[in-house]
Design a protein around this motif. Structure first.
Motif, PDB file in Angstrom:
ATOM      1  N   ASN A 113      90.663  89.274  34.985  1.00  0.00           N
ATOM      2  CA  ASN A 113      91.865  89.291  34.145  1.00  0.00           C
ATOM      3  C   ASN A 113      91.743  90.291  33.001  1.00  0.00           C
ATOM      4  O   ASN A 113      92.721  90.926  32.610  1.00  0.00           O
ATOM      5  N   ASP A 125      91.074  94.276  35.383  1.00  0.00           N
ATOM      6  CA  ASP A 125      91.755  94.811  36.562  1.00  0.00           C
ATOM      7  C   ASP A 125      92.946  95.691  36.221  1.00  0.00           C
ATOM      8  O   ASP A 125      93.065  96.800  36.734  1.00  0.00           O
ATOM      9  N   ALA A 126      93.828  95.214  35.354  1.00  0.00           N
ATOM     10  CA  ALA A 126      95.040  95.973  35.034  1.00  0.00           C
ATOM     11  C   ALA A 126      94.693  97.321  34.393  1.00  0.00           C
ATOM     12  O   ALA A 126      95.273  98.350  34.751  1.00  0.00           O
ATOM     13  N   ARG A 181      93.215  99.743  37.068  1.00  0.00           N
ATOM     14  CA  ARG A 181      94.279 100.267  37.939  1.00  0.00           C
ATOM     15  C   ARG A 181      95.152 101.286  37.206  1.00  0.00           C
ATOM     16  O   ARG A 181      95.530 102.307  37.756  1.00  0.00           O
ATOM     17  N   GLU A 182      95.471 100.982  35.950  1.00  0.00           N
ATOM     18  CA  GLU A 182      96.307 101.881  35.146  1.00  0.00           C
ATOM     19  C   GLU A 182      95.629 103.238  34.947  1.00  0.00           C
ATOM     20  O   GLU A 182      96.251 104.292  35.145  1.00  0.00           O
ATOM     21  N   ASN A 217     100.285 100.232  44.530  1.00  0.00           N
ATOM     22  CA  ASN A 217      99.408  99.070  44.429  1.00  0.00           C
ATOM     23  C   ASN A 217      99.418  98.377  45.773  1.00  0.00           C
ATOM     24  O   ASN A 217     100.464  98.281  46.423  1.00  0.00           O
ATOM     25  N   ASP A 243      92.390  97.967  46.114  1.00  0.00           N
ATOM     26  CA  ASP A 243      93.257  97.990  44.932  1.00  0.00           C
ATOM     27  C   ASP A 243      94.469  98.910  45.069  1.00  0.00           C
ATOM     28  O   ASP A 243      95.594  98.501  44.832  1.00  0.00           O
TER      29      ASP A 243
END
Length: 146
Positions: free
Chosen positions: A9, A12-13, A16-17, A32, A40
């Motif tokens: 949590n 990950d975001a 990926r960003e 995505n 991913d």
């Protein structure tokens, strides 16, 4: 070793960003993956599809191969379930990145069983420790500015 939802949590975001921005700067069309248990990101460039797995690392910052403190880069064994993908490790503090293809990573010569004892994780896990010279190091400037 058990999956750490809290770490996922927290990281990950952002991973990926950052990877999405880098790949777009290299003219990839980025998507995505809808499968939360799958790879991913999926990209397309010049008619070729690429798969990407991203992970964030912290507490031992680096900006280049020279400032990376270890002789090898550790990649999680459990990721070998996928085939033909690029594995990207991003330094949380500097936003430098290490990129390596799965065909380089997953060789038995590099596989090691490691005991982990940190505040977030405890237990045994398997890693592939790839000599850092076999990886692509991307500076923070190139990774975040394309």
């Amino acid at each position: 070793m058990k999956f750490n939802q809290e770490s996922f949590n927290d990281n990950d975001a952002l991973g990926r960003e950052l990877l999405t921005a880098f790949l777009k700067s290299k003219c990839h069309n980025v998507s995505n993956n809808c499968d939360i248990y799958g790879i991913d990101l999926v990209t397309e460039k010049d008619g070729i599809e690429y798969n990407w797995e991203v992970e964030m690392k912290s507490k031992r910052p680096w900006t280049s191969m020279d400032t990376f403190q270890f002789d090898s880069v550790s990649f999680l064994d459990r990721k070998k379930k996928w085939d033909n993908f690029w594995y990207v490790v991003i330094c949380k503090e500097t936003h430098a990145a290490i990129i390596c293809h799965s065909s380089v990573i997953f060789h038995n010569d590099y596989k090691q069983k490691v005991y982990i004892n940190t505040a977030d994780r405890k237990g045994t896990d398997y890693f592939f420790r790839v000599p850092k010279q076999k990886c692509i190091f991307v500076s923070p400037e190139e990774f975040t500015n394309g």
